[in-house]
Design an enzyme around this catalytic site. Structure first.
Site, PDB file in Angstrom:
ATOM      1  N   VAL A 225       0.846  -1.203   0.000  1.00 36.94           N
ATOM      2  CA  VAL A 225       0.000   0.000   0.000  1.00 36.94           C
ATOM      3  C   VAL A 225       0.880   1.252   0.000  1.00 36.94           C
ATOM      4  O   VAL A 225       0.683   2.173  -0.800  1.00 36.94           O
ATOM      5  CB  VAL A 225      -0.927  -0.014   1.249  1.00 36.94           C
ATOM      6  CG1 VAL A 225      -1.642   1.301   1.412  1.00 36.94           C
ATOM      7  CG2 VAL A 225      -1.921  -1.162   1.152  1.00 36.94           C
ATOM      8  N   THR A 226       1.873   1.269   0.882  1.00 39.94           N
ATOM      9  CA  THR A 226       2.736   2.449   0.947  1.00 39.94           C
ATOM     10  C   THR A 226       3.628   2.532  -0.291  1.00 39.94           C
ATOM     11  O   THR A 226       3.863   3.629  -0.811  1.00 39.94           O
ATOM     12  CB  THR A 226       3.604   2.420   2.231  1.00 39.94           C
ATOM     13  OG1 THR A 226       2.766   2.149   3.338  1.00 39.94           O
ATOM     14  CG2 THR A 226       4.299   3.736   2.449  1.00 39.94           C
ATOM     15  N   GLU A 245      10.715  -2.754  -2.498  1.00 40.24           N
ATOM     16  CA  GLU A 245      10.674  -4.125  -1.957  1.00 40.24           C
ATOM     17  C   GLU A 245       9.470  -4.177  -1.050  1.00 40.24           C
ATOM     18  O   GLU A 245       9.476  -3.577   0.025  1.00 40.24           O
ATOM     19  CB  GLU A 245      11.937  -4.427  -1.153  1.00 40.24           C
ATOM     20  CG  GLU A 245      13.229  -4.356  -1.929  1.00 40.24           C
ATOM     21  CD  GLU A 245      13.434  -5.566  -2.820  1.00 40.24           C
ATOM     22  OE1 GLU A 245      12.542  -6.433  -2.873  1.00 40.24           O
ATOM     23  OE2 GLU A 245      14.482  -5.637  -3.470  1.00 40.24           O
ATOM     24  N   CYS A 279       9.095 -10.388   5.134  1.00 38.64           N
ATOM     25  CA  CYS A 279       8.378 -10.260   3.857  1.00 38.64           C
ATOM     26  C   CYS A 279       8.276 -11.592   3.146  1.00 38.64           C
ATOM     27  O   CYS A 279       7.255 -11.936   2.582  1.00 38.64           O
ATOM     28  CB  CYS A 279       9.075  -9.239   2.985  1.00 38.64           C
ATOM     29  SG  CYS A 279      10.819  -9.588   2.756  1.00 38.64           S
TER      30      CYS A 279
HETATM   31  P1  NAD Z   1       4.923   0.532   5.892  1.00 41.16           P
HETATM   32  O1  NAD Z   1       4.717   0.564   4.423  1.00 41.16           O
HETATM   33  O2  NAD Z   1       3.791   0.860   6.772  1.00 41.16           O
HETATM   34  O3  NAD Z   1       6.112   1.505   6.314  1.00 41.16           O
HETATM   35  C1  NAD Z   1       7.399   1.416   5.756  1.00 41.16           C
HETATM   36  C2  NAD Z   1       8.063   2.768   5.838  1.00 41.16           C
HETATM   37  O4  NAD Z   1       7.372   3.684   5.002  1.00 41.16           O
HETATM   38  C3  NAD Z   1       8.081   3.386   7.228  1.00 41.16           C
HETATM   39  O5  NAD Z   1       9.333   3.996   7.432  1.00 41.16           O
HETATM   40  C4  NAD Z   1       6.976   4.420   7.141  1.00 41.16           C
HETATM   41  O6  NAD Z   1       7.124   5.497   8.047  1.00 41.16           O
HETATM   42  C5  NAD Z   1       7.122   4.881   5.716  1.00 41.16           C
HETATM   43  N1  NAD Z   1       5.922   5.517   5.129  1.00 41.16           N
HETATM   44  C6  NAD Z   1       4.634   5.386   5.502  1.00 41.16           C
HETATM   45  N2  NAD Z   1       3.833   6.109   4.681  1.00 41.16           N
HETATM   46  C7  NAD Z   1       4.634   6.688   3.768  1.00 41.16           C
HETATM   47  C8  NAD Z   1       4.402   7.521   2.628  1.00 41.16           C
HETATM   48  N3  NAD Z   1       3.176   7.910   2.275  1.00 41.16           N
HETATM   49  N4  NAD Z   1       5.462   7.911   1.892  1.00 41.16           N
HETATM   50  C9  NAD Z   1       6.704   7.493   2.205  1.00 41.16           C
HETATM   51  N5  NAD Z   1       6.993   6.721   3.268  1.00 41.16           N
HETATM   52  C10 NAD Z   1       5.973   6.309   4.043  1.00 41.16           C
HETATM   53  O7  NAD Z   1       5.495  -0.931   6.180  1.00 41.16           O
HETATM   54  P2  NAD Z   1       5.786  -1.586   7.599  1.00 41.16           P
HETATM   55  O8  NAD Z   1       4.466  -1.911   8.211  1.00 41.16           O
HETATM   56  O9  NAD Z   1       6.775  -0.747   8.326  1.00 41.16           O
HETATM   57  O10 NAD Z   1       6.543  -2.930   7.194  1.00 41.16           O
HETATM   58  C11 NAD Z   1       5.926  -4.147   6.954  1.00 41.16           C
HETATM   59  C12 NAD Z   1       5.795  -4.372   5.454  1.00 41.16           C
HETATM   60  O11 NAD Z   1       7.085  -4.336   4.844  1.00 41.16           O
HETATM   61  C13 NAD Z   1       5.235  -5.741   5.120  1.00 41.16           C
HETATM   62  O12 NAD Z   1       4.283  -5.622   4.095  1.00 41.16           O
HETATM   63  C14 NAD Z   1       6.448  -6.501   4.625  1.00 41.16           C
HETATM   64  O13 NAD Z   1       6.139  -7.560   3.768  1.00 41.16           O
HETATM   65  C15 NAD Z   1       7.215  -5.430   3.952  1.00 41.16           C
HETATM   66  N6  NAD Z   1       8.622  -5.816   3.802  1.00 41.16           N
HETATM   67  C16 NAD Z   1       9.120  -6.105   2.565  1.00 41.16           C
HETATM   68  C17 NAD Z   1      10.440  -6.520   2.406  1.00 41.16           C
HETATM   69  C18 NAD Z   1      10.997  -6.862   1.058  1.00 41.16           C
HETATM   70  O14 NAD Z   1      12.215  -6.861   0.910  1.00 41.16           O
HETATM   71  N7  NAD Z   1      10.181  -7.166   0.061  1.00 41.16           N
HETATM   72  C19 NAD Z   1      11.264  -6.642   3.523  1.00 41.16           C
HETATM   73  C20 NAD Z   1      10.729  -6.348   4.774  1.00 41.16           C
HETATM   74  C21 NAD Z   1       9.411  -5.924   4.896  1.00 41.16           C
END
Ligand code: NAD
Length: 473
Positions: A225-226, A245, A279
């Site tokens: 989503v983000t 990612e 993830c």
């Molecule tokens: P999140 O998307 O809520 O937040 C990630 C980061 O984005 C945080 O630092 C947050 O403050 C920032 N953020 C939030 N809104 C934003 C915006 N509008 N613009 C820019 N930045 C913004 O994710 P989370 O809950 O912190 O992490 C869990 C998610 O991450 C899970 O979906 C997981 O699968 C994914 N993940 C993916 C990988 C990969 O390598 N594919 C690795 C680890 C985690």
């Protein structure tokens, strides 16, 4: 213990105090234990300015000079392993041994990436001249990280960007800002000022970074989503480049020709590592109907044995969920499964203690149409579904917008080939637990991301612009 206001942003090699602050919660108690600085737009502007200035010099260094600086950074991270790991366990919740592994791996990745030299290539050469392909650093890279493995995920983006000659501004998740802020202090002692900046803040700070005209690229790890918001915002501002990612709903398929007892532990840990908050954790198991009950029993046996608790308790293998929204999301997913008649073979509820603990849960009797199957649960809850044929199961494995990793357990090489041809994912594991190694690309397809960038050979694609050079002799 309250570590109120003991942390600062690192901007231009200096500690910059917070103007505003936000609370950081220990997930094993649910109580506030520290405050982190909440960056203002002015502080982000300052970080961009100093990173831009530092870029002018950093890009001009010889590769060997950048490598030497990065190696001394890695050495200092390694020397601080105890303090960093304790802080990581405190804010993230993971067992201290896992935190130590994350810090060690962070240092190793910085070291490993440092040997990646980006060199120009000769595309054509004849008597009339040459055509070269040169790789130029992009400029200032914004690294935005999630809370599940905060240190290594932020560092992977940053270290790759740095070795290619970029400078970075790192923004940790507001749920886990502290270890990364501490990393910023270490960077200030070992890298030239302004090369590695850390600013902490909420989601708004992330958005300001994606909109900022002085940032050339966003390396983002987080939810789908983000990630979509990041891409839209980056396109709206300066057409900045992005690598994403994102989330996953990774399937693991178990055929009837495997010894389920022999693979149960591998499969269990592929799903439950970091309490399922990875993830590429296995999030849906598809077991052939003839082995499903045996596999469910074997997984349930592991789930009953595993020790859950605060990351500082001796021998703990699984910690709490990292934050309250995630804890509540997983509980809601369990409730939905319960209402749809799921069978909880183990677990199924929160543990009766403070903090965000959920019992390791193995779920049978569920199918598509249940949130647990259709969504990324990101918690210690694993559904086991059954199937009859390989055609059917690959279709069901692919029936998701996600496409991060996928696993197959079988001895049948024909099935392996079919699976590899048809499965929609960025990383496939054959009789192998989920894996991530240095010097191997890491990334997803479909809504799981774009532009594998985490480790190694993808550095050129992710962190340089190409420049084609024609030379007449
Ligand atoms: P999140 O998307 O809520 O937040 C990630 C980061 O984005 C945080 O630092 C947050 O403050 C920032 N953020 C939030 N809104 C934003 C915006 N509008 N613009 C820019 N930045 C913004 O994710 P989370 O809950 O912190 O992490 C869990 C998610 O991450 C899970 O979906 C997981 O699968 C994914 N993940 C993916 C990988 C990969 O390598 N594919 C690795 C680890 C985690």
């Amino acid at each position: 213990m309250n570590e109120a206001k003991a942390f600062a942003h690192t901007i231009g090699g200096r500690a910059v105090a917070g103007v505003g602050w936000f609370d950081v919660i220990d997930p094993s108690t649910g109580s506030v234990f520290a405050q982190a600085p909440d960056a203002t737009r002015g502080q982000l502007d300052l970080a961009v300015r100093v990173a831009r200035e530092a870029f002018g010099k950093w890009r001009m260094l010889a590769h060997s000079e950048r490598v030497a600086a990065l190696q001394s950074f890695a050495a200092r991270v390694r020397a601080e392993i105890e303090g960093l790991s304790r802080l990581l366990t405190r804010e993230q919740g993971k067992p201290i041994t896992s935190a130590q592994r994350e810090v060690r791996a962070t240092a190793d990745r910085i070291d490993g990436l440092a040997v990646l030299e980006v060199k120009p290539e000769i595309l054509r050469e004849d008597a009339s001249g040459r055509v070269l392909l040169d790789y130029q650093p992009l400029g200032v890279v914004g690294a935005i990280a999630p809370w599940n493995a905060p240190l290594i995920l932020a560092t992977q983006i940053a270290a790759q960007a740095l070795v290619a000659g970029n400078t970075v501004i790192v923004k940790p998740s507001p749920f886990t800002p502290l270890t990364t802020l501490r990393l910023g202090e270490i960077a200030a002692e070992t890298l030239p000022a302004g090369v590695f900046n850390v600013v902490s803040g909420g989601n708004a700070l992330g958005q300001w970074m994606t909109e900022h005209p002085g940032i050339d690229k966003i390396g983002f790890v987080g939810s789908t989503v983000t990630g979509k918001k990041v891409m839209a915002s980056a396109a709206n501002s300066t057409l900045k480049r992005v690598s994403l990612e994102l989330g996953g709903n990774d399937p693991a398929i178990v055929l009837d020709d495997v010894d389920v007892d022999a693979i149960a532990a591998r499969l269990f840990w592929s799903a439950f590592v970091n309490s399922g908050q990875i993830c590429m954790a296995v999030k849906r198991v598809f077991a052939h109907e003839s082995v499903a009950e045996r596999l469910i029993d074997a997984l349930a046996g592991k789930a009953r044995q595993v020790k859950v608790g605060s990351g500082f308790e001796p021998d703990v293998e699984l910690g709490p969920l990292q934050n309250q929204p995630q804890y509540e999301k997983v509980l809601a997913i369990l409730q939905d499964a319960r209402e749809r008649g799921a069978r909880f073979v183990t677990g199924g509820s929160a543990l009766p203690r403070p903090g965000y603990f959920i019992a390791p849960t193995i779920v049978a009797g569920v199918a598509e149409g249940t949130r647990l199957v259709d969504e990324e649960q990101f918690g210690p809850v694993l559904p086991v579904l059954t199937f009859k044929t390989i055609e059917e199961v690959v279709r069901r494995a692919n029936a998701t917008r996600y496409g991060l990793a996928a696993s197959l357990f079988t001895r049948n090489q024909h099935v392996v080939r079919e699976f590899l041809r048809r499965v929609e994912c960025g990383m496939a594991h054959i009789n192998h637990g989920t894996a991530s190694q240095a010097h191997v690309p890491f990334g997803g397809v479909k809504d799981s991301g774009q532009g594998a960038f985490s480790i190694g050979p993808t550095v050129k694609d992710a962190f340089t612009n190409i420049k084609t050079i024609y030379v007449k002799t």
